[in-house]
Design a protein around this motif. Structure first.
Motif, PDB file in Angstrom:
ATOM      1  N   SER A  60      19.973  19.751  11.771  1.00  0.00           N
ATOM      2  CA  SER A  60      18.901  20.370  10.897  1.00  0.00           C
ATOM      3  C   SER A  60      18.972  22.030  11.151  1.00  0.00           C
ATOM      4  O   SER A  60      18.462  22.775  10.149  1.00  0.00           O
ATOM      5  CB  SER A  60      17.682  19.729  11.543  1.00  0.00           C
ATOM      6  OG  SER A  60      17.692  18.380  11.110  1.00  0.00           O
ATOM      7  N   SER A  61      19.089  22.381  12.357  1.00  0.00           N
ATOM      8  CA  SER A  61      19.130  23.642  12.734  1.00  0.00           C
ATOM      9  C   SER A  61      20.109  24.273  11.980  1.00  0.00           C
ATOM     10  O   SER A  61      20.172  25.428  11.484  1.00  0.00           O
ATOM     11  CB  SER A  61      19.305  24.044  14.254  1.00  0.00           C
ATOM     12  OG  SER A  61      19.265  25.422  14.497  1.00  0.00           O
ATOM     13  N   LEU A  64      19.141  24.851   8.235  1.00  0.00           N
ATOM     14  CA  LEU A  64      18.258  25.845   8.165  1.00  0.00           C
ATOM     15  C   LEU A  64      18.744  27.121   8.594  1.00  0.00           C
ATOM     16  O   LEU A  64      18.281  28.093   7.547  1.00  0.00           O
ATOM     17  CB  LEU A  64      17.001  25.376   9.395  1.00  0.00           C
ATOM     18  CG  LEU A  64      16.006  26.539   9.317  1.00  0.00           C
ATOM     19  CD1 LEU A  64      15.203  26.469   7.950  1.00  0.00           C
ATOM     20  CD2 LEU A  64      15.050  26.195  10.425  1.00  0.00           C
ATOM     21  N   THR A  65      19.635  27.296   9.544  1.00  0.00           N
ATOM     22  CA  THR A  65      20.230  28.709   9.511  1.00  0.00           C
ATOM     23  C   THR A  65      21.043  28.965   8.386  1.00  0.00           C
ATOM     24  O   THR A  65      21.093  30.421   7.906  1.00  0.00           O
ATOM     25  CB  THR A  65      21.090  28.825  10.880  1.00  0.00           C
ATOM     26  OG1 THR A  65      20.334  28.230  11.975  1.00  0.00           O
ATOM     27  CG2 THR A  65      21.669  30.379  11.008  1.00  0.00           C
ATOM     28  N   ARG A  68      18.988  30.045   5.335  1.00  0.00           N
ATOM     29  CA  ARG A  68      18.133  31.523   5.603  1.00  0.00           C
ATOM     30  C   ARG A  68      19.093  32.595   5.421  1.00  0.00           C
ATOM     31  O   ARG A  68      18.875  33.683   5.181  1.00  0.00           O
ATOM     32  CB  ARG A  68      17.725  31.596   7.110  1.00  0.00           C
ATOM     33  CG  ARG A  68      16.443  30.458   7.323  1.00  0.00           C
ATOM     34  CD  ARG A  68      15.745  30.851   8.749  1.00  0.00           C
ATOM     35  NE  ARG A  68      14.524  29.931   8.693  1.00  0.00           N
ATOM     36  CZ  ARG A  68      14.140  29.566  10.137  1.00  0.00           C
ATOM     37  NH1 ARG A  68      14.418  30.225  11.125  1.00  0.00           N
ATOM     38  NH2 ARG A  68      12.846  29.127   9.967  1.00  0.00           N
ATOM     39  N   THR A 106      14.230  25.635   2.549  1.00  0.00           N
ATOM     40  CA  THR A 106      14.317  26.482   3.587  1.00  0.00           C
ATOM     41  C   THR A 106      12.800  26.311   4.333  1.00  0.00           C
ATOM     42  O   THR A 106      12.877  25.962   5.519  1.00  0.00           O
ATOM     43  CB  THR A 106      14.385  27.829   3.272  1.00  0.00           C
ATOM     44  OG1 THR A 106      15.578  28.025   3.297  1.00  0.00           O
ATOM     45  CG2 THR A 106      14.304  28.722   5.094  1.00  0.00           C
ATOM     46  N   LEU A 109      12.621  22.530   5.722  1.00  0.00           N
ATOM     47  CA  LEU A 109      13.201  22.292   7.083  1.00  0.00           C
ATOM     48  C   LEU A 109      12.504  23.136   8.287  1.00  0.00           C
ATOM     49  O   LEU A 109      12.588  22.709   9.369  1.00  0.00           O
ATOM     50  CB  LEU A 109      14.646  22.841   6.931  1.00  0.00           C
ATOM     51  CG  LEU A 109      15.712  22.071   6.012  1.00  0.00           C
ATOM     52  CD1 LEU A 109      17.057  22.703   5.784  1.00  0.00           C
ATOM     53  CD2 LEU A 109      15.809  20.572   6.582  1.00  0.00           C
ATOM     54  N   SER A 110      11.947  24.189   7.924  1.00  0.00           N
ATOM     55  CA  SER A 110      11.485  25.060   8.923  1.00  0.00           C
ATOM     56  C   SER A 110      10.096  24.612   9.452  1.00  0.00           C
ATOM     57  O   SER A 110       9.399  24.970  10.513  1.00  0.00           O
ATOM     58  CB  SER A 110      11.258  26.460   8.461  1.00  0.00           C
ATOM     59  OG  SER A 110      10.590  26.689   7.474  1.00  0.00           O
TER      60      SER A 110
END
Length: 350
Positions: A60-61, A64-65, A68, A106, A109-110
Protein backbone atom coordinates in the motif's frame (compact mmCIF):
# COMPACT_ATOMS: atom_id res chain seq x y z
CA UNK A 1 22.86 -9.33 22.51
CA UNK A 2 24.34 -11.41 25.32
CA UNK A 3 26.74 -9.47 27.57
CA UNK A 4 30.42 -10.29 26.96
CA UNK A 5 32.22 -12.33 29.63
CA UNK A 6 35.89 -11.89 30.41
CA UNK A 7 38.02 -14.90 29.45
CA UNK A 8 39.75 -14.87 32.83
CA UNK A 9 36.38 -15.39 34.53
CA UNK A 10 35.54 -18.28 32.22
CA UNK A 11 38.94 -19.86 32.77
CA UNK A 12 38.74 -19.58 36.56
CA UNK A 13 35.15 -20.91 36.62
CA UNK A 14 34.90 -23.95 34.31
CA UNK A 15 31.34 -24.83 35.39
CA UNK A 16 30.15 -21.31 34.64
CA UNK A 17 32.01 -21.45 31.32
CA UNK A 18 30.15 -24.65 30.38
CA UNK A 19 26.84 -23.08 31.41
CA UNK A 20 27.57 -19.93 29.40
CA UNK A 21 28.47 -22.00 26.33
CA UNK A 22 25.24 -24.02 26.62
CA UNK A 23 23.16 -20.86 26.99
CA UNK A 24 24.86 -19.07 24.10
CA UNK A 25 24.78 -21.99 21.64
CA UNK A 26 21.71 -24.09 22.48
CA UNK A 27 19.21 -22.07 24.51
CA UNK A 28 19.47 -18.34 23.70
CA UNK A 29 19.63 -16.39 20.45
CA UNK A 30 22.25 -13.67 19.91
CA UNK A 31 19.65 -11.02 20.84
CA UNK A 32 18.96 -12.72 24.21
CA UNK A 33 15.63 -14.36 23.33
CA UNK A 34 15.03 -18.05 23.96
CA UNK A 35 15.12 -20.67 21.21
CA UNK A 36 12.97 -23.34 22.84
CA UNK A 37 9.96 -21.41 24.11
CA UNK A 38 6.84 -23.43 25.08
CA UNK A 39 4.64 -21.15 22.95
CA UNK A 40 6.97 -21.18 19.93
CA UNK A 41 4.23 -22.40 17.54
CA UNK A 42 1.92 -19.58 18.58
CA UNK A 43 4.81 -17.15 18.19
CA UNK A 44 5.52 -18.45 14.68
CA UNK A 45 1.85 -18.02 13.78
CA UNK A 46 1.83 -14.46 15.08
CA UNK A 47 5.12 -13.74 13.29
CA UNK A 48 3.69 -15.05 10.00
CA UNK A 49 0.57 -12.89 10.44
CA UNK A 50 2.71 -9.86 11.22
CA UNK A 51 4.88 -10.55 8.19
CA UNK A 52 1.81 -10.75 5.93
CA UNK A 53 0.49 -7.50 7.44
CA UNK A 54 3.85 -5.81 6.87
CA UNK A 55 3.86 -6.99 3.25
CA UNK A 56 0.34 -5.60 2.69
CA UNK A 57 1.30 -2.32 4.35
CA UNK A 58 4.48 -2.13 2.24
CA UNK A 59 2.49 -2.71 -0.95
CA UNK A 60 0.00 0.00 0.00
CA UNK A 61 2.82 2.39 0.88
CA UNK A 62 4.62 1.55 -2.37
CA UNK A 63 1.50 2.21 -4.45
CA UNK A 64 0.77 5.43 -2.56
CA UNK A 65 4.33 6.67 -3.07
CA UNK A 66 4.16 5.75 -6.77
CA UNK A 67 0.87 7.61 -7.23
CA UNK A 68 2.26 10.66 -5.45
CA UNK A 69 5.46 10.68 -7.50
CA UNK A 70 3.78 10.34 -10.90
CA UNK A 71 4.50 13.27 -13.18
CA UNK A 72 1.17 14.83 -14.12
CA UNK A 73 2.14 18.31 -15.39
CA UNK A 74 2.97 18.90 -19.13
CA UNK A 75 6.28 20.60 -18.35
CA UNK A 76 7.64 17.64 -16.48
CA UNK A 77 6.33 15.42 -19.23
CA UNK A 78 8.48 17.29 -21.72
CA UNK A 79 11.51 17.22 -19.45
CA UNK A 80 11.12 13.50 -18.97
CA UNK A 81 11.48 13.08 -22.74
CA UNK A 82 15.00 14.47 -22.62
CA UNK A 83 16.07 12.42 -19.57
CA UNK A 84 18.16 9.30 -20.19
CA UNK A 85 15.95 6.99 -18.13
CA UNK A 86 14.13 3.96 -19.36
CA UNK A 87 10.73 5.51 -18.61
CA UNK A 88 8.98 5.93 -21.98
CA UNK A 89 7.64 9.51 -22.06
CA UNK A 90 4.03 9.92 -23.20
CA UNK A 91 3.47 11.54 -26.51
CA UNK A 92 0.95 13.96 -25.08
CA UNK A 93 -0.46 15.18 -21.79
CA UNK A 94 -2.38 12.70 -19.66
CA UNK A 95 -6.17 12.83 -20.00
CA UNK A 96 -8.05 14.82 -17.43
CA UNK A 97 -10.09 11.79 -16.40
CA UNK A 98 -6.91 9.80 -15.75
CA UNK A 99 -5.39 12.62 -13.70
CA UNK A 100 -8.56 12.89 -11.62
CA UNK A 101 -8.56 9.12 -11.14
CA UNK A 102 -4.92 9.18 -9.99
CA UNK A 103 -5.67 11.98 -7.52
CA UNK A 104 -8.72 10.09 -6.28
CA UNK A 105 -6.74 6.86 -5.78
CA UNK A 106 -3.99 8.78 -3.98
CA UNK A 107 -6.51 10.32 -1.63
CA UNK A 108 -8.17 6.93 -1.04
CA UNK A 109 -4.88 5.20 -0.21
CA UNK A 110 -3.67 8.03 2.06
CA UNK A 111 -6.89 8.17 4.10
CA UNK A 112 -6.68 5.93 7.16
CA UNK A 113 -10.34 6.10 8.19
CA UNK A 114 -13.33 6.35 5.88
CA UNK A 115 -17.00 5.95 6.71
CA UNK A 116 -19.32 3.63 4.77
CA UNK A 117 -21.24 6.66 3.51
CA UNK A 118 -18.06 8.24 2.15
CA UNK A 119 -17.04 4.92 0.60
CA UNK A 120 -20.42 4.61 -1.15
CA UNK A 121 -20.13 8.17 -2.41
CA UNK A 122 -16.58 7.49 -3.63
CA UNK A 123 -17.46 4.35 -5.54
CA UNK A 124 -20.40 6.06 -7.23
CA UNK A 125 -18.30 8.82 -8.79
CA UNK A 126 -17.67 8.69 -12.56
CA UNK A 127 -13.94 8.75 -12.05
CA UNK A 128 -14.06 5.64 -9.87
CA UNK A 129 -16.34 3.77 -12.27
CA UNK A 130 -13.87 4.49 -15.08
CA UNK A 131 -11.08 2.66 -13.22
CA UNK A 132 -11.45 -0.50 -15.31
CA UNK A 133 -11.20 1.58 -18.48
CA UNK A 134 -8.03 3.43 -17.47
CA UNK A 135 -6.47 0.48 -15.64
CA UNK A 136 -4.10 -0.59 -18.50
CA UNK A 137 -2.72 2.93 -18.94
CA UNK A 138 -2.53 3.40 -15.16
CA UNK A 139 -0.68 0.08 -14.79
CA UNK A 140 1.76 1.11 -17.50
CA UNK A 141 2.49 4.40 -15.72
CA UNK A 142 3.03 2.64 -12.39
CA UNK A 143 5.19 -0.05 -13.98
CA UNK A 144 7.35 2.57 -15.71
CA UNK A 145 7.74 4.57 -12.48
CA UNK A 146 8.57 1.51 -10.36
CA UNK A 147 11.01 0.25 -12.96
CA UNK A 148 12.79 3.60 -12.86
CA UNK A 149 13.06 3.40 -9.08
CA UNK A 150 14.31 -0.19 -9.13
CA UNK A 151 16.86 0.68 -11.81
CA UNK A 152 18.18 3.41 -9.49
CA UNK A 153 18.51 0.85 -6.67
CA UNK A 154 20.19 -1.61 -9.02
CA UNK A 155 22.63 1.11 -10.06
CA UNK A 156 23.44 1.72 -6.37
CA UNK A 157 23.99 -1.98 -5.72
CA UNK A 158 25.97 -2.54 -8.91
CA UNK A 159 27.71 0.74 -9.78
CA UNK A 160 30.16 -0.96 -12.17
CA UNK A 161 27.51 -2.75 -14.26
CA UNK A 162 26.75 -1.51 -17.76
CA UNK A 163 23.50 0.59 -17.62
CA UNK A 164 22.06 -1.43 -20.50
CA UNK A 165 22.23 -4.59 -18.36
CA UNK A 166 20.88 -3.13 -15.11
CA UNK A 167 17.38 -4.48 -15.75
CA UNK A 168 18.74 -7.99 -15.30
CA UNK A 169 19.54 -7.24 -11.63
CA UNK A 170 15.98 -6.19 -10.77
CA UNK A 171 14.76 -9.74 -9.81
CA UNK A 172 17.83 -10.11 -7.58
CA UNK A 173 17.24 -6.91 -5.59
CA UNK A 174 15.23 -8.44 -2.75
CA UNK A 175 17.50 -11.49 -2.15
CA UNK A 176 20.57 -9.29 -2.45
CA UNK A 177 19.23 -6.77 0.11
CA UNK A 178 18.26 -9.57 2.52
CA UNK A 179 21.69 -11.13 2.13
CA UNK A 180 23.34 -7.78 2.82
CA UNK A 181 21.21 -7.27 5.94
CA UNK A 182 22.19 -10.70 7.26
CA UNK A 183 25.84 -9.97 6.53
CA UNK A 184 25.58 -6.66 8.39
CA UNK A 185 24.00 -8.38 11.42
CA UNK A 186 26.62 -11.13 11.48
CA UNK A 187 29.43 -8.62 11.07
CA UNK A 188 28.03 -6.53 13.93
CA UNK A 189 28.01 -9.63 16.13
CA UNK A 190 31.56 -10.48 15.07
CA UNK A 191 32.60 -6.89 15.76
CA UNK A 192 31.21 -7.09 19.32
CA UNK A 193 33.01 -10.38 19.88
CA UNK A 194 36.26 -8.98 18.50
CA UNK A 195 35.93 -5.95 20.78
CA UNK A 196 35.49 -8.24 23.78
CA UNK A 197 38.46 -10.35 22.71
CA UNK A 198 40.51 -7.22 22.12
CA UNK A 199 39.69 -6.00 25.63
CA UNK A 200 40.76 -9.32 27.11
CA UNK A 201 43.95 -9.45 25.07
CA UNK A 202 44.75 -5.84 25.99
CA UNK A 203 44.34 -6.68 29.68
CA UNK A 204 46.58 -9.72 29.32
CA UNK A 205 49.15 -7.64 27.44
CA UNK A 206 49.18 -4.96 30.14
CA UNK A 207 49.62 -7.64 32.82
CA UNK A 208 52.49 -9.13 30.84
CA UNK A 209 54.08 -5.67 30.50
CA UNK A 210 53.67 -5.12 34.25
CA UNK A 211 55.30 -8.46 35.07
CA UNK A 212 58.12 -7.74 32.61
CA UNK A 213 58.76 -4.31 34.14
CA UNK A 214 58.75 -5.79 37.66
CA UNK A 215 61.24 -8.48 36.62
CA UNK A 216 63.43 -5.91 34.89
CA UNK A 217 63.51 -3.71 38.00
CA UNK A 218 64.26 -6.73 40.18
CA UNK A 219 67.10 -7.81 37.90
CA UNK A 220 68.54 -4.28 37.90
CA UNK A 221 68.42 -4.11 41.68
CA UNK A 222 70.01 -7.54 41.99
CA UNK A 223 72.79 -6.71 39.54
CA UNK A 224 73.52 -3.40 41.27
CA UNK A 225 73.07 -4.17 44.98
CA UNK A 226 73.33 -7.95 45.02
CA UNK A 227 71.29 -10.10 47.35
CA UNK A 228 70.62 -7.16 49.70
CA UNK A 229 67.91 -5.87 47.43
CA UNK A 230 66.11 -9.21 47.59
CA UNK A 231 66.42 -9.26 51.38
CA UNK A 232 65.15 -5.69 51.52
CA UNK A 233 62.26 -6.67 49.29
CA UNK A 234 61.33 -9.64 51.46
CA UNK A 235 61.71 -7.60 54.66
CA UNK A 236 59.47 -4.90 53.21
CA UNK A 237 56.92 -7.48 52.18
CA UNK A 238 57.05 -9.14 55.62
CA UNK A 239 56.60 -5.79 57.38
CA UNK A 240 53.72 -4.98 55.08
CA UNK A 241 52.05 -8.31 55.88
CA UNK A 242 52.66 -7.72 59.62
CA UNK A 243 51.05 -4.30 59.43
CA UNK A 244 48.14 -5.79 57.49
CA UNK A 245 47.65 -8.43 60.19
CA UNK A 246 47.75 -5.76 62.90
CA UNK A 247 45.20 -3.74 61.01
CA UNK A 248 42.95 -6.79 60.68
CA UNK A 249 43.36 -7.52 64.40
CA UNK A 250 42.40 -3.95 65.34
CA UNK A 251 39.48 -4.07 62.96
CA UNK A 252 38.32 -7.38 64.49
CA UNK A 253 38.55 -5.95 68.01
CA UNK A 254 36.64 -2.87 66.94
CA UNK A 255 33.91 -5.01 65.41
CA UNK A 256 33.84 -7.19 68.56
CA UNK A 257 33.35 -4.09 70.73
CA UNK A 258 30.63 -2.84 68.43
CA UNK A 259 28.93 -6.25 68.56
CA UNK A 260 29.08 -6.30 72.36
CA UNK A 261 27.58 -2.83 72.50
CA UNK A 262 24.82 -3.94 70.17
CA UNK A 263 24.05 -7.06 72.26
CA UNK A 264 24.74 -5.79 75.81
CA UNK A 265 22.70 -2.62 75.92
CA UNK A 266 22.24 -0.53 79.08
CA UNK A 267 19.05 -2.41 80.02
CA UNK A 268 20.78 -5.78 79.58
CA UNK A 269 23.78 -4.65 81.68
CA UNK A 270 21.49 -3.44 84.52
CA UNK A 271 19.55 -6.74 84.43
CA UNK A 272 22.79 -8.76 84.54
CA UNK A 273 24.05 -6.70 87.51
CA UNK A 274 20.84 -7.37 89.40
CA UNK A 275 21.06 -11.08 88.58
CA UNK A 276 24.68 -11.08 89.80
CA UNK A 277 23.63 -9.49 93.12
CA UNK A 278 20.85 -12.08 93.51
CA UNK A 279 23.37 -14.88 92.90
CA UNK A 280 25.72 -13.34 95.50
CA UNK A 281 22.92 -13.15 98.08
CA UNK A 282 21.88 -16.73 97.32
CA UNK A 283 25.48 -17.90 97.78
CA UNK A 284 25.66 -16.12 101.16
CA UNK A 285 22.37 -17.68 102.27
CA UNK A 286 23.57 -21.13 101.25
CA UNK A 287 26.79 -20.58 103.19
CA UNK A 288 24.82 -19.57 106.28
CA UNK A 289 22.60 -22.67 106.00
CA UNK A 290 25.71 -24.83 105.60
CA UNK A 291 27.24 -23.36 108.74
CA UNK A 292 24.02 -23.93 110.67
CA UNK A 293 23.90 -27.57 109.49
CA UNK A 294 27.54 -28.04 110.51
CA UNK A 295 26.77 -26.64 114.00
CA UNK A 296 23.83 -29.05 114.33
CA UNK A 297 25.98 -31.97 113.22
CA UNK A 298 28.70 -30.83 115.59
CA UNK A 299 26.16 -31.08 118.38
CA UNK A 300 25.49 -34.65 117.34
CA UNK A 301 29.21 -35.42 117.39
CA UNK A 302 29.92 -35.30 113.67
CA UNK A 303 33.44 -34.03 113.05
CA UNK A 304 34.51 -34.22 116.74
CA UNK A 305 37.29 -36.49 118.00
CA UNK A 306 35.62 -37.14 121.31
CA UNK A 307 32.22 -37.82 119.74
CA UNK A 308 33.00 -40.86 117.60
CA UNK A 309 30.72 -43.11 119.65
CA UNK A 310 27.98 -40.55 119.49
CA UNK A 311 28.46 -40.22 115.76
CA UNK A 312 28.22 -44.00 115.34
CA UNK A 313 25.04 -44.04 117.40
CA UNK A 314 23.52 -41.23 115.30
CA UNK A 315 24.45 -42.98 112.05
CA UNK A 316 22.92 -46.24 113.37
CA UNK A 317 19.78 -44.34 114.33
CA UNK A 318 19.62 -42.83 110.84
CA UNK A 319 20.06 -46.24 109.22
CA UNK A 320 17.38 -47.84 111.40
CA UNK A 321 15.10 -44.91 110.71
CA UNK A 322 15.59 -45.39 107.00
CA UNK A 323 14.83 -49.08 107.23
CA UNK A 324 11.70 -48.33 109.26
CA UNK A 325 10.54 -45.89 106.59
CA UNK A 326 11.04 -48.50 103.89
CA UNK A 327 9.17 -51.09 105.92
CA UNK A 328 6.33 -48.64 106.51
CA UNK A 329 6.13 -48.11 102.76
CA UNK A 330 6.10 -51.86 102.11
CA UNK A 331 3.41 -52.44 104.75
CA UNK A 332 1.35 -49.65 103.22
CA UNK A 333 1.58 -51.35 99.84
CA UNK A 334 0.54 -54.72 101.37
CA UNK A 335 -2.40 -53.10 103.15
CA UNK A 336 -3.42 -51.46 99.91
CA UNK A 337 -3.35 -54.77 98.05
CA UNK A 338 -5.34 -56.45 100.85
CA UNK A 339 -7.94 -53.71 100.77
CA UNK A 340 -8.19 -54.06 97.01
CA UNK A 341 -8.76 -57.79 97.23
CA UNK A 342 -11.32 -57.39 100.01
CA UNK A 343 -13.20 -54.78 98.00
CA UNK A 344 -13.12 -56.97 94.90
CA UNK A 345 -14.41 -60.05 96.82
CA UNK A 346 -17.56 -58.41 98.06
CA UNK A 347 -20.72 -59.46 96.41
CA UNK A 348 -23.11 -56.80 95.24
CA UNK A 349 -26.32 -56.46 97.19
CA UNK A 350 -24.80 -57.27 100.59
Amino acid sequence: MLPPIDDSILQSNPKFAALHKTLANNILNPDGSTKNHPAQKERDTVSAALKAARIRAAKSSLLLTAFRDLELSPSTTKSSKSSKTQQPPPSQTLPTELIELILLLTSRLSSTTITPKQLTLLTSTPQWTSLSTHLPQLSSLLSTHLQTQTLALARILSPTTNPSFLHRNIPKLCPTILDLQQQISSKKLQLHKQRSNLTTQTTNLLQAYQAAIALTIQLLETSKHGALSLERHYLTKASYLSLSIQQLNISAKEKSIKGQKMVYTEEVVVALERYKENLRDGRERLGERRREAERVLWGYGVGREDGEEKEKIMREIARVYGELQREVVDVGKDVGRLNGRAGGGRRPGR
